[in-house]
Design an enzyme around this catalytic site. Structure first.
Site, PDB file in Angstrom:
ATOM      1  N   CYS A  66     -21.737  -9.011   2.019  1.00  0.00           N
ATOM      2  CA  CYS A  66     -22.315  -9.557   3.499  1.00  0.00           C
ATOM      3  C   CYS A  66     -20.418  -9.153   4.138  1.00  0.00           C
ATOM      4  O   CYS A  66     -20.797  -9.162   5.556  1.00  0.00           O
ATOM      5  CB  CYS A  66     -22.692 -10.094   3.575  1.00  0.00           C
TER       6      CYS A  66
ATOM      7  N   ASN B 121      -5.493  -9.675  -7.099  1.00  0.00           N
ATOM      8  CA  ASN B 121      -6.013 -10.028  -6.328  1.00  0.00           C
ATOM      9  C   ASN B 121      -6.696 -10.691  -6.317  1.00  0.00           C
ATOM     10  O   ASN B 121      -7.382 -11.689  -5.232  1.00  0.00           O
ATOM     11  CB  ASN B 121      -5.697  -8.826  -5.272  1.00  0.00           C
TER      12      ASN B 121
ATOM     13  N   THR C 185       1.072  -1.465   0.197  1.00  0.00           N
ATOM     14  CA  THR C 185      -0.545  -0.129   0.112  1.00  0.00           C
ATOM     15  C   THR C 185       0.627   1.073  -0.125  1.00  0.00           C
ATOM     16  O   THR C 185       0.652   2.215  -1.374  1.00  0.00           O
ATOM     17  CB  THR C 185      -0.812  -0.009   1.072  1.00  0.00           C
TER      18      THR C 185
END
Lengths: 404, 134
Positions: A328, A154, A75
């Site tokens: 969810c 990913n 990141t």
């Protein structure tokens, strides 16, 4: 004897290889020095560890050790690459091209830059997840400074044609950055072979520790520079200040060395197991492979099981740890944007499971995963009103659903 | 996220899965939710016309464990109840019984909606005024 639960979420993170841990341990206690301490043996020893690791890390992507900047992870590497190029090359232009299926670390960095004057083009991918090169060619402008395209996705594992993408970027005078977090150590990511200018990667996806990553920044043909995003003591040739995470770096180095030496045999073994998993699960009626079948990572697969819901399915496969594109399971309550970018209906995106194998995955574990998944899908379909309607030949699209 | 034992129990051993004959006049069917939202519940009741008592209840649910558990529990509660008592089932009763976390409250709302939809379907079939929606 099979140990449960079975971990098949290796695209999220991998366990640390014991051989990696062994290398790291002395650097917590005995060799604890600050690698920037130039005037005593504690510092020298730590620096030696870092220097050696830097070579190991560079070698896995065919780079030179001077082209590696250590960061806290992919990141940060993505942030440094994109923001750093945007600032450094602002006189040349402000246009960045990326994909809608990139990781949030790239997408949100680009969105941030849009607030600071960047123009960003988010290219869509085909239903197989691959970028159409003509779309890229058409999107290039004289002001384009950077093309940022992930090496492998990913969620679905598809591998983009990086070499061709780099060639197009270079033809128009832009740099090529790739988020290769999922790819390094799994497939060949040689920066010279592919023409990569900047490459982000991290240790914890390749059996190294969390909290350590790197950005490759090309030094020759062309010499690429990025503006530092972390100011301080001028570590990492001024591009990333902060005391080096020596044990992490040493572990990252070892992980890269092992990956380089064992990649081919791992890939051969894992792709065979993955194919067996794929073939068995795709025997189920109304199950679909997400993403391109040929151009993808050897160790993962993503399959949608229509008419069952992902989170309910995950509860059914309670002895295997996988992830789902279901709403969810995410904080946003939106189904996977990557799967939606492939053109999947929301309901198919809700019904997906991602399996990620590792160096430590066994045939017995795959057998177990196949059986438990098949059982869960079958059981949930028996209690699914949608499955019943499908079996009765009712087109679900003709029903007026009460949205809630 | 960890599920409560009761959710796991209903998920693993769902009560009253199945289908009632929706063409029968004393069967009410409620279909709520939407596939793209990740939850669809179909709840059916069979009513004894003479007494107004629910004699059978069945469900099928596409959704997460909490959605399956909420509808399974609802069918359990419905059986043997009068229509009037069935209308009193509140989603918060389901939340409490299953110990649903805040993010799963919508599953209980959906179950309550399914009960009301099934009752309304029964009432409409029998020329009665539908009750007000949730």
């Amino acid at each position: 004897m099979l140990k449960l639960p079975i971990y098949l979420d290796n695209n999220a993170t991998t366990p640390v290889d014991p051989r990696v841990l062994q290398e790291m341990l002395p650097f917590f206690t005995e060799v604890f020095g600050n690698a920037a301490s130039r005037n005593h043996p504690f510092g020298w020893k730590a620096e030696e560890g870092v220097d050696y690791a830097r070579e190991q890390v560079a070698m896995v992507i065919g780079a030179s050790e001077k082209e590696i900047i250590f960061t806290s992870g992919a990141t940060e590497s993505n942030n440094l690459a994109i923001k750093g190029v945007f600032e450094m090359y602002s006189e040349k232009g402000n246009h960045i091209i990326t994909l809608t299926t990139e990781h949030k670390a790239v997408l949100d960095t680009c969105k941030h830059l849009e607030k600071h004057g960047a123009e960003v083009t988010y290219l869509e991918v085909g239903s197989d997840g691959l970028l159409n090169l003509e779309d890229l060619e058409a999107a290039m402008k004289p002001t384009t400074i950077l093309v940022s395209v992930m090496f492998a996705n990913n969620e679905i594992g598809v591998i983009q044609p990086i070499k061709e993408i780099a060639a197009i970027a270079h033809k128009h005078g832009a740099l090529l950055h790739t988020d290769a977090t999922q790819a390094v150590g799994k497939v060949n990511t040689d920066v010279n072979e592919f023409g990569i200018d900047l490459l982000s990667f991290t240790a914890h996806k390749m059996y190294g520790p969390k909290g350590i990553g790197a950005l490759y920044v090309r030094r020759k043909n062309p010499r690429v520079k990025v503006t530092a995003q972390m100011d301080g003591g001028g570590h990492e040739r001024g591009m990333r200040s902060g005391t080096l995470n020596v044990p992490g770096i040493v572990g990252f180095g070892k992980a890269c060395e092992l990956a380089r030496l064992e990649m081919d045999q791992d890939a051969a073994r894992l792709s065979k197991m993955r194919d067996r998993l794929d073939n068995s699960l795709l025997e189920l009626e109304e199950s679909y492979l997400n993403g391109n079948k040929e151009n993808r990572l050897p160790h993962c697969t993503n399959i949608s099981f229509k008419y069952v819901e992902g989170e309910g399915l995950m509860m059914g496969v309670k002895d295997i740890a996988v992830s789902s594109g279901s709403a969810c399971t995410s904080a946003s309550l939106e189904p996977s944007y990557v799967l939606k970018a492939l053109g999947l209906d929301d309901e198919l995106a809700h019904s997906s499971l991602r399996f990620g194998l590792s160096r430590f995955t066994t045939e017995e574990e795959i057998d177990f995963a196949i059986n438990q998944t098949k059982e869960a899908v079958t059981k949930l379909r028996e209690m699914s009103p949608l499955w019943e309607m499908f079996k009765e030949g009712i087109d679900l699209k003709t029903i007026e659903w009460a949205e809630h | 996220m960890a599920y409560s034992e009761k959710v796991i129990d209903h998920y693993s051993n769902p009560r009253n899965i199945g289908t009632l004959d929706k063409s029968k006049n004393n069967v009410g069917t409620g279909l709520v939710g939407a596939p793209e939202c990740g939850d669809v519940m179909r709840l059916q009741i069979e009513v004894d016309d003479a007494t107004g008592t629910i004699t059978d209840a069945k469900f099928k649910t596409f959704g997460c464990g909490s959605a399956i558990a909420s509808s399974s529990l609802a069918t359990e509660w419905l059986k043997g109840k009068s229509i009037d008592d069935a209308l009193k089932i509140d989603n918060m009763d389901i939340v409490e019984e299953l110990a649903l976390p805040p993010v799963k409250i919508h599953c209980s709302v959906l179950a309550e909606d399914a009960i009301k939809a099934a009752i309304n379907d029964y009432r409409t079939k029998n020329n009665l005024e539908p009750i007000a929606a949730h």
